[in-house]
Design an enzyme around this catalytic site. Structure first.
Site, PDB file in Angstrom:
ATOM      1  NE  ARG A   1       0.334  -3.620   6.547  1.00  0.00           N
ATOM      2  CZ  ARG A   1      -0.973  -3.957   6.631  1.00  0.00           C
ATOM      3  NH1 ARG A   1      -1.660  -3.693   7.730  1.00  0.00           N
ATOM      4  NH2 ARG A   1      -1.575  -4.559   5.639  1.00  0.00           N
TER       5      ARG A   1
ATOM      6  CB  CYS B   1      -1.116  -0.973  -6.072  1.00  0.00           C
ATOM      7  SG  CYS B   1      -1.787  -1.524  -4.527  1.00  0.00           S
TER       8      CYS B   1
ATOM      9  CB  SER C   1       4.536   1.308   7.632  1.00  0.00           C
ATOM     10  OG  SER C   1       3.887   0.076   7.414  1.00  0.00           O
TER      11      SER C   1
ATOM     12  CG  HIS D   1      -4.927   4.355  11.481  1.00  0.00           C
ATOM     13  ND1 HIS D   1      -3.780   4.841  12.065  1.00  0.00           N
ATOM     14  CD2 HIS D   1      -4.513   3.605  10.425  1.00  0.00           C
ATOM     15  CE1 HIS D   1      -2.723   4.395  11.387  1.00  0.00           C
ATOM     16  NE2 HIS D   1      -3.147   3.640  10.394  1.00  0.00           N
TER      17      HIS D   1
ATOM     18  CD  GLU E   1      -2.859   1.485   0.879  1.00  0.00           C
ATOM     19  OE1 GLU E   1      -3.314   0.570   0.190  1.00  0.00           O
ATOM     20  OE2 GLU E   1      -3.378   2.606   0.979  1.00  0.00           O
TER      21      GLU E   1
HETATM   22 NI1  NFE Z   1      -1.977   1.133   6.436  1.00  0.00          NI
HETATM   23 FE1  NFE Z   1      -1.325  -0.050   9.295  1.00  0.00          FE
HETATM   24  C1  NFE Z   1      -1.282  -1.559  10.027  1.00  0.00           C
HETATM   25  C2  NFE Z   1      -1.427   0.848  10.858  1.00  0.00           C
HETATM   26  S1  NFE Z   1       0.463   0.800   8.714  1.00  0.00           S
HETATM   27  S2  NFE Z   1      -1.830  -0.743   7.178  1.00  0.00           S
HETATM   28  O1  NFE Z   1      -1.280  -2.605  10.413  1.00  0.00           O
HETATM   29  O2  NFE Z   1      -1.528   1.321  11.824  1.00  0.00           O
HETATM   30  O3  NFE Z   1       1.813   0.360   9.270  1.00  0.00           O
END
Ligand code: NFE
Ligand code: MG
Length: 576
Positions: free
Chosen positions: A483, A553, A506, A69, A14
């Site tokens: 993640r 992508c 990330s 989130h 992503e």
């Molecule tokens: Ni946009 Fe996420 C996850 C978050 S990004 S996918 O899991 O928080 O690292």
């Protein structure tokens, strides 16, 4: 003479990520740089808003891990105003986020990562009867029965692949590094994995439905509010809980009968890379902790994934996590700032300084200066990795009963030592182990919810009267996203958001170097990796993909002379 490889953008992720690597005469990576070439800026958009609206806006940070989130943002506001949530709300939030985990991890393994291990074209040479034997063999290692062990199904997939190849259009499989010497599966193993790849495309919809049952919709759920959840009718209706459970039971069968066996298969065939630690990188791990298992309260409850820090691969010690020790540095990021700042005081002021020197028509990153839109998070002045591997390592080192049991089972079944965890293979295996944990515990949570509702507790919301609380407050929502460690920090003044900072998994992993010039997790993980063919950076993709980067992508790879090696756009509506 060293060579400079540029992969930009990295595909099957992503967002937009660029990796620059330097390889020596033996084709070993000796230096690496990770750069996000995409700017977002949601933190700035949130300033001046009503804190109760933050969750709906903050989840637009991402199109994948939306709900996580959303929950972190709502929890940051709950933490600021000391709002507790009822038991039903806790369980429902766990189920929504648990659905995201199993969805994300299965899609990641098959659709974003498998082709780094699986050579699709070799599946054409497979004997379908022997593929049945492979299916039984790896399911047995996992202690399960195979998801599919029917020669006619394997033959059908092989026929489909043959048609693709004959027509010269490989669809989503185009532009792979097929035939690369670092692919190690047998034709039958490749066919088995491709079959699961195609089946997972259908099945993943069920995980999305699971999230939508209590979340209202997917990918952006709507049912979480400050004080609890709004899906009152869904938890009161036994048919909705039963539907959730049916979908989970089937998806869990796939996890146990296909995903885990495939990971054992890949882990065994690529065991040499796991044993020599390819892709291990920093070997220091951070877990904020996640999934509350009781109603003691935020940051007090026992957790499915315990918090902690393991440094330098030393499983004998776990340092307790302290939220005060999180900071972000922007020395090598395209932002203004001169020292690491705690997120409560963090700033997001863009300062784009562009790329560095241009050679043969290629502009390279200015690696001595600023070179990424990602900031560099630091924990207690250390660089760390976050994610499923961090969760399994910290849980294992902390001797958490559940995690130790699942990790030990995995290592024992696979006949592997614990050190294999510190590698690219280990990172991929850790995600599979936690997917099994999640699928199992979600069944328990579903029953817990049904039982609690049946006992007469229908509460879903703790009344929260915004007008009666102090209008100056601050709080954080710290949890484990698929993640890795995810934090949202909010400062509220006069009832409006004064400052908002999110430090995303990330961000931790894909970050550039910091103020001491220390590498981020992606960068460190590439050092020492041998590349079979520099013009086919398969090994770079394999290790970077093992983190499941979230940054969109499209593919574009250039060589050091600026010659375009391949370019295509992924059509997400294409069917195969
Ligand atoms: Ni946009 Fe996420 C996850 C978050 S990004 S996918 O899991 O928080 O690292
Ligand atoms: Mg941020």
């Amino acid at each position: 003479m060293s060579k400079h490889i540029v992969v930009d953008p990295i595909t099957r992720i992503e967002g937009h990520l660029r990796i620059e690597a330097v390889i020596d005469d033996n084709n070993t990576i000796v230096d690496a740089y990770s750069s996000s070439t995409m700017f977002r800026g949601i933190e700035e958009i949130l300033k001046g808003r009503d804190p109760r609206d933050c969750g709906l806006l903050a989840m637009r940070i991402c199109g994948v891990c939306t709900g996580t989130h959303y929950q972190r943002s709502i929890e940051a506001v709950e933490h600021a105003f000391n709002v507790t949530i009822p038991k039903n709300a806790r369980i429902v939030r766990n189920l929504i986020q648990g659905s995201l985990y199993v969805h994300d991890h299965v899609v990641h393994f098959y659709h974003l990562h498998a082709l780094d291990w699986v050579d699709i074209t070799k599946a054409l040479e497979a004997d379908v009867q022997k593929t049945v034997d492979e299916a039984f063999k790896w399911a047995k290692v996992a202690g399960e029965t195979p998801w599919v062990a029917d020669a006619s199904k394997f033959a059908a997939v092989q026929e489909r692949l043959k048609k693709f190849v004959k027509q010269g259009r490989l669809g989503p499989f185009a532009k792979g590094y097929w035939g690369n010497p670092h692919y190690k599966l047998t034709p039958e193993q490749n066919l088995l994995a491709v079959t699961h790849y195609l089946q997972a495309l259908d099945l993943q919809r069920d995980a999305a439905k699971m999230m939508a049952i209590f979340g209202g919709k997917n990918p952006h759920p709507q049912s979480i509010v400050v004080g609890g959840v709004t899906c009152v009718q869904d938890i009161e209706n036994p048919a909705r809980i039963a539907l959730f459970k049916d979908l989970l039971v089937n998806f869990r069968r796939f996890i146990k009968g296909a995903y885990l066996p495939d990971v054992y298969m890949a882990g065994t065939m690529y065991a040499d890379e796991a044993l020599d630690g390819t892709g291990g990188g920093l070997k220091s791990y951070l877990v904020y902790g996640g999934f509350r298992l009781d109603d003691t309260g935020f940051y007090k409850s026992s957790l499915l994934f315990p918090s902690g820090v393991v440094l330098n691969g030393d499983l004998s010690k776990v340092v307790e996590f302290d939220p005060a020790k999180v900071a972000e540095d922007v020395t090598h990021s395209w932002y203004e700032g001169d020292k690491p700042l705690h997120p409560f005081d963090g700033k997001t002021v863009p300062k784009y300084t562009g790329f560095g020197k241009k050679e043969n028509g290629i502009a390279y990153l200015d690696t001595k200066g600023k070179y990424s839109w990602i900031k560099s998070p630091i924990y207690d002045d250390k660089r760390v990795e976050v994610g499923p591997l961090a969760r399994m390592v910290v849980g294992f080192a902390k001797k958490d009963k559940r995690i130790t049991e699942y990790v030990t089972k995995f290592l024992k079944n696979g006949n592997l030592p614990a050190k294999v965890l510190f590698s690219t293979v280990g990172r991929t295996a850790a995600r599979a182990i936690e997917t099994e944990i999640m699928a199992d515990i979600m069944l328990e949570w579903t029953d817990e919810l049904a039982k609690n509702v049946a006992s007469g507790d229908l509460s879903t919301w703790t009344e929260f009267d915004f007008d009666s609380v102090s209008k100056d407050a601050k709080g954080y929502g710290l949890e484990e996203a698929p993640r890795g460690a995810l934090g949202h920090w909010v400062k509220i003044k006069n009832g409006k958001v004064e400052n908002y900072q999110a430090v995303v998994p990330s961000t931790w992993n894909a970050a550039p170097r910091d103020y001491k010039n220390r590498m981020g997790a992606y960068e460190a993980s590439l050092i020492g990796t041998k590349v079979a063919k520099p013009e086919e950076p398969l090994e770079i993709l394999r290790t970077i993909h093992s983190f499941d980067p979230c940054i969109a992508c499209a593919v574009h790879i250039v060589d050091t002379k600026g010659k375009s090696l391949g370019e295509f756009k992924v059509n997400t509506s294409c069917s195969i």
